[in-house]
Design an enzyme around this catalytic site. Structure first.
Site, mmCIF file in Angstrom:
data_model
loop_
_atom_site.group_PDB
_atom_site.id
_atom_site.type_symbol
_atom_site.label_atom_id
_atom_site.label_comp_id
_atom_site.label_asym_id
_atom_site.label_seq_id
_atom_site.Cartn_x
_atom_site.Cartn_y
_atom_site.Cartn_z
ATOM 1 C CB SER A 9 -50.193 46.140 -0.156
ATOM 2 O OG SER A 9 -51.460 46.344 0.436
ATOM 3 C CG ASP A 71 -52.311 54.653 -6.483
ATOM 4 O OD1 ASP A 71 -52.838 54.483 -5.364
ATOM 5 O OD2 ASP A 71 -52.203 55.789 -7.000
#
Ligand code: IMP
Length: 196
Positions: A9, A71
């Site tokens: 990320s 997610d």
């Protein structure tokens, strides 16, 4: 010696949140911010689990470390689970958080069943593949209109079950204690710490 973990990320809030959780476990967290040349994974799977696993595997292969990826989707019962895996781009490619909120409120006009849940899938992988995948769920309802100034995404229209408050009406620290993402990270911790 501190063990290394890669978070697939670039999101500074996610990185800071995980870093603070891992601090007491002697795990050094690295992220895509340390690998600026790394391309973001194309999130083209048909579930949040598929996307999280794809991101974790690509992260592990690229970084050479164990990798964690997440997610999230907002699943609305009356819309058969929409926006779900498409939550980020519900109102179309390149849309803003506000565009998504406006679209969801308009789709929900006149619908009395407002039940919905947030689910975050978190996957852990190493170079040879997936080690595990878990999820965290928070149930609630879609508000009739936006409420609160905090948070991001759909926070201003998601009333958390049992609180009468939207996520956006809670201070960040309170949301981060009870959120779908916090629950998923808590769930993966034993696996993360095992044999490590
Ligand atoms: P991501 O998988 O964390 O990038 O989340 C996908 C999309 O879901 C984001 O673009 C947001 O629209 C929404 N989302 C994810 N987490 C949250 C949250 O905690 N609150 C509100 N919306 C969220």
């Amino acid at each position: 010696m501190r063990k290394a973990l890669f978070l697939a990320s670039k999101n500074k809030d996610k990185i800071a949140e995980l870093r603070s959780i891992l601090e007491s476990h002697r795990i050094a967290l690295h992220s895509m911010l340390d690998f600026p040349e790394m391309q973001e994974t194309l999130e083209d799977r048909d579930s949040i689990f598929g996307n999280a696993m794809k991101k974790a595997i690509e992260g592990a292969q690229y970084s050479g470390m164990r990798a964690l990826a997440d997610d999230t989707g907002l699943f609305v019962e009356a819309l058969a689970g929409i926006p779900g895996v498409l939550s980020a781009r519900y109102a179309g490619a390149g849309c803003s958080y506000k565009d998504n909120v406006r679209k969801l409120l308009s789709q929900m006009q006149g619908i009395s069943n407002r039940k919905a849940y947030f689910e975050t899938a978190v996957a852990l992988a190493d170079k040879s593949g997936i080690i595990g995948v878990v999820s965290g769920i928070v149930r609630g309802e879609i508000a009739e209109s936006e409420r609160g100034e905090g948070g991001f995404g759909y926070d201003s229209i998601f009333i958390v079950e049992g609180t009468h408050k939207t996520y956006a009406e809670m201070p960040d620290y309170q949301k981060n204690l009870i959120s779908h993402r916090a629950l998923a990270i808590e769930e993966i911790l034993p696996l993360l710490l095992k044999n490590y």
